[in-house]
Design a protein around this motif. Structure first.
Motif, mmCIF file in Angstrom:
data_model
loop_
_atom_site.group_PDB
_atom_site.id
_atom_site.type_symbol
_atom_site.label_atom_id
_atom_site.label_comp_id
_atom_site.label_asym_id
_atom_site.label_seq_id
_atom_site.Cartn_x
_atom_site.Cartn_y
_atom_site.Cartn_z
ATOM 1 N N SER A 109 0.831 -1.208 0.000
ATOM 2 C CA SER A 109 0.000 0.000 0.000
ATOM 3 C C SER A 109 0.864 1.257 0.000
ATOM 4 O O SER A 109 0.656 2.184 0.774
ATOM 5 N N PHE A 110 1.852 1.268 -0.850
ATOM 6 C CA PHE A 110 2.677 2.446 -1.140
ATOM 7 C C PHE A 110 3.396 2.968 0.090
ATOM 8 O O PHE A 110 3.554 4.173 0.262
ATOM 9 N N ASP A 111 3.828 2.027 0.938
ATOM 10 C CA ASP A 111 4.610 2.451 2.090
ATOM 11 C C ASP A 111 6.083 2.375 1.718
ATOM 12 O O ASP A 111 6.614 1.291 1.453
ATOM 13 N N ASN A 112 6.738 3.488 1.705
ATOM 14 C CA ASN A 112 8.120 3.522 1.241
ATOM 15 C C ASN A 112 9.071 2.779 2.167
ATOM 16 O O ASN A 112 10.046 2.185 1.721
ATOM 17 N N SER A 113 8.770 2.780 3.461
ATOM 18 C CA SER A 113 9.700 2.164 4.410
ATOM 19 C C SER A 113 9.879 0.685 4.136
ATOM 20 O O SER A 113 10.924 0.108 4.428
ATOM 21 N N LYS A 114 8.862 0.059 3.563
ATOM 22 C CA LYS A 114 8.929 -1.382 3.337
ATOM 23 C C LYS A 114 9.634 -1.734 2.040
ATOM 24 O O LYS A 114 9.915 -2.887 1.788
ATOM 25 N N CYS A 115 9.884 -0.751 1.221
ATOM 26 C CA CYS A 115 10.445 -1.076 -0.085
ATOM 27 C C CYS A 115 11.819 -0.460 -0.276
ATOM 28 O O CYS A 115 12.233 -0.204 -1.401
ATOM 29 N N ARG A 116 12.492 -0.185 0.800
ATOM 30 C CA ARG A 116 13.767 0.501 0.672
ATOM 31 C C ARG A 116 14.815 -0.390 0.040
ATOM 32 O O ARG A 116 15.717 0.073 -0.651
ATOM 33 N N LEU A 117 14.714 -1.681 0.296
ATOM 34 C CA LEU A 117 15.696 -2.587 -0.297
ATOM 35 C C LEU A 117 15.588 -2.563 -1.814
ATOM 36 O O LEU A 117 16.602 -2.527 -2.525
ATOM 37 N N GLN A 118 14.366 -2.573 -2.313
ATOM 38 C CA GLN A 118 14.182 -2.542 -3.757
ATOM 39 C C GLN A 118 14.677 -1.235 -4.344
ATOM 40 O O GLN A 118 15.242 -1.204 -5.437
ATOM 41 N N SER A 119 14.478 -0.150 -3.618
ATOM 42 C CA SER A 119 14.973 1.118 -4.155
ATOM 43 C C SER A 119 16.486 1.130 -4.139
ATOM 44 O O SER A 119 17.126 1.647 -5.061
ATOM 45 N N LYS A 120 17.065 0.516 -3.126
ATOM 46 C CA LYS A 120 18.530 0.434 -3.104
ATOM 47 C C LYS A 120 19.022 -0.400 -4.284
ATOM 48 O O LYS A 120 20.004 -0.055 -4.944
ATOM 49 N N ASP A 121 18.318 -1.489 -4.578
ATOM 50 C CA ASP A 121 18.728 -2.324 -5.713
ATOM 51 C C ASP A 121 18.631 -1.546 -7.013
ATOM 52 O O ASP A 121 19.507 -1.664 -7.883
ATOM 53 N N TYR A 122 17.588 -0.761 -7.145
ATOM 54 C CA TYR A 122 17.437 0.013 -8.380
ATOM 55 C C TYR A 122 18.573 1.003 -8.542
ATOM 56 O O TYR A 122 19.146 1.160 -9.615
ATOM 57 N N LEU A 123 18.922 1.665 -7.441
ATOM 58 C CA LEU A 123 19.992 2.658 -7.554
ATOM 59 C C LEU A 123 21.340 1.987 -7.802
ATOM 60 O O LEU A 123 22.178 2.510 -8.545
ATOM 61 N N GLU A 124 21.522 0.814 -7.230
ATOM 62 C CA GLU A 124 22.766 0.099 -7.502
ATOM 63 C C GLU A 124 22.841 -0.296 -8.965
ATOM 64 O O GLU A 124 23.906 -0.218 -9.598
ATOM 65 N N CYS A 125 21.700 -0.719 -9.521
ATOM 66 C CA CYS A 125 21.671 -1.056 -10.953
ATOM 67 C C CYS A 125 22.059 0.156 -11.780
ATOM 68 O O CYS A 125 22.850 0.057 -12.722
ATOM 69 N N ARG A 126 21.515 1.306 -11.418
ATOM 70 C CA ARG A 126 21.829 2.529 -12.163
ATOM 71 C C ARG A 126 23.303 2.852 -12.099
ATOM 72 O O ARG A 126 23.915 3.240 -13.088
ATOM 73 N N MET A 127 23.860 2.663 -10.920
ATOM 74 C CA MET A 127 25.286 2.961 -10.779
ATOM 75 C C MET A 127 26.107 1.991 -11.616
ATOM 76 O O MET A 127 27.110 2.368 -12.213
ATOM 77 N N ASP A 128 25.683 0.715 -11.645
ATOM 78 C CA ASP A 128 26.446 -0.264 -12.409
ATOM 79 C C ASP A 128 26.382 0.035 -13.901
ATOM 80 O O ASP A 128 27.343 -0.191 -14.621
ATOM 81 N N LYS A 129 25.245 0.511 -14.373
ATOM 82 C CA LYS A 129 25.076 0.728 -15.814
ATOM 83 C C LYS A 129 25.458 2.149 -16.207
ATOM 84 O O LYS A 129 25.065 2.617 -17.271
ATOM 85 N N GLN A 130 26.203 2.827 -15.370
ATOM 86 C CA GLN A 130 26.674 4.178 -15.705
ATOM 87 C C GLN A 130 25.538 5.172 -15.891
ATOM 88 O O GLN A 130 25.684 6.155 -16.616
ATOM 89 N N LEU A 131 24.431 4.896 -15.267
ATOM 90 C CA LEU A 131 23.333 5.854 -15.377
ATOM 91 C C LEU A 131 23.256 6.744 -14.161
ATOM 92 O O LEU A 131 22.331 7.504 -13.992
ATOM 93 N N MET A 132 24.229 6.576 -13.284
ATOM 94 C CA MET A 132 24.218 7.387 -12.069
ATOM 95 C C MET A 132 25.647 7.425 -11.558
ATOM 96 O O MET A 132 26.376 6.431 -11.686
#
Lengths: 94, 276
Positions: free
Chosen positions: A45-68
């Motif tokens: 139900s759109f609670d950000n606190s519960k999805c922080r791991l997924q957001s961390k994974d997304y940002l790590e992906c971005r860093m790996d692919k030179q998008l960040m």
């Protein structure tokens, strides 16, 4: 709205982001991580606190692919997630 | 204006000599009245003594004339006038001093206003200057405040001439201050030509905008979408922990983040506010 030149009104001044702009993900390289994150949000139900791991994974992906620009995760506010290895199964917050 | 007519009317009864003497009295009186109130008929010299005509009496009633002031003597009268002049001079000097002091004070205040206004802006946050609550290093050290849940709603707009489909991928997200959050927007270019867009954002309510910090987003830079291309645009943000301590924010539970995309044409420089 922000360009209304009324004397005495406080108008909103947008601020540039701290670390600049995200380059666009034209090829959808991190789309799977994004989909995981969005699914997690919908399930919780759109609670950000519960999805922080997924957001961390997304940002790590971005860093790996030179998008960040590569940043240590503490600087992105993921200090508490650093203790656990990046795994989608485990709960994000202790 | 009526006086000469009246004079003529009165004097016609009493003869020409009275008229001329009284007229000369009036002339000298009106000229000298600007400076002081001398005895005009003393100067005139002729209109004293038996000339207590009705015209003269009328004139002396209407005008502050000193025809009949009988003080003790010419010398004491002169002394009186002198002291009065001195008094006026003294008064003028004090008034001038006050005015000069006020002028100097105003100039001084206009110089002092520059740092004072800056202090005031920093204290109250008016005019969008930097206020407390915006430190980039604190992202690493801030702790989330778990009991204050804030709903962040997302809004997406495009300029009228911009043909992208731009919308948020979630309508709302629940965050707490001190915790970084990620949100996505989606943009699709339905045209056959590449379109370059540039966006700005807005945060409502106004006072919450100073606590809304974006770590990274897609705004203020040109974003190019190829024909029929769809991209995900993330926004990585957090709400400053000091949000919880601000009494003005005590009743704020919803923050709305609104992005607007404009088309950036080649060689056109959009005046984006607040971004150098």
């Amino acid at each position: 709205m922000s360009t209304a030149m009324n004397f005495g009104t406080k108008s909103f001044r947008p601020r540039p982001p701290d670390k600049g702009a995200f380059p666009l993900d034209h090829f959808g390289e991190c789309k799977t991580f994004k989909e995981k994150f969005m699914r997690c949000l919908r399930d919780n139900s759109f609670d950000n606190s519960k999805c922080r791991l997924q957001s961390k994974d997304y940002l790590e992906c971005r860093m790996d692919k030179q998008l960040m620009a590569k940043e240590p995760l503490e600087k992105l506010g993921f200090k508490d997630l650093m203790d656990q290895p990046g795994s989608e199964k485990t709960e994000s917050k202790p | 204006m009526l006086l000469p007519l009246l004079l003529q009317g009165c004097c016609s009864k009493h003869g020409l000599r009275v008229a001329t003497s009284v007229l000369s009295c009036i002339r000298t009186h009106s000229w000298k009245a600007l400076h002081s109130f001398p005895n005009p008929c003393e100067v005139g010299g002729q209109a004293r003594g038996p000339l207590r005509s009705s015209a003269e009496a009328f004139l002396c009633r209407r005008m502050p004339c000193r025809l009949h002031v009988q003080t003790r003597g010419a010398k004491s009268r002169k002394n009186q006038r002198q002291t009065q002049e001195e008094e006026w001079k003294q008064r003028n000097r004090t008034v001038l001093t006050y005015i000069a002091a006020a002028g100097v004070g105003m100039i001084g205040m206009s110089y002092a206003a520059v740092p004072l206004y800056r202090l005031y802006c920093q204290a109250t946050g008016l005019g969008g200057t930097a206020v407390a609550g915006h430190d980039t290093e604190q992202v690493a050290t801030m702790t989330p405040i778990k009991d204050r849940v804030i709903k962040v709603t997302f809004n997406a707009d495009v300029h009228a001439s911009m043909q992208w489909n731009f919308r948020p991928q979630q309508t709302e997200i629940y965050v707490v201050p001190g915790e970084t959050a990620l949100a996505f927007y989606r943009a699709y270019n339905p045209t056959d030509k590449p379109v370059i867009g540039i966006s700005t954002y807005n945060v409502v309510p106004y006072e919450a905008g100073q606590y809304f910090n974006k770590i990274q987003c897609f705004c203020f830079e040109e974003q190019r979408l190829n024909p029929r291309e769809e991209v995900d645009m993330p926004v990585f943000f957090y709400i400053d922990p000091e949000f919880d301590e601000d009494p003005r924010m005590a009743r704020v539970d919803t923050i709305t983040l609104s992005y607007t995309f404009f088309e950036a044409k080649e060689g056109q420089k959009l005046p984006l506010p607040g971004y150098s």
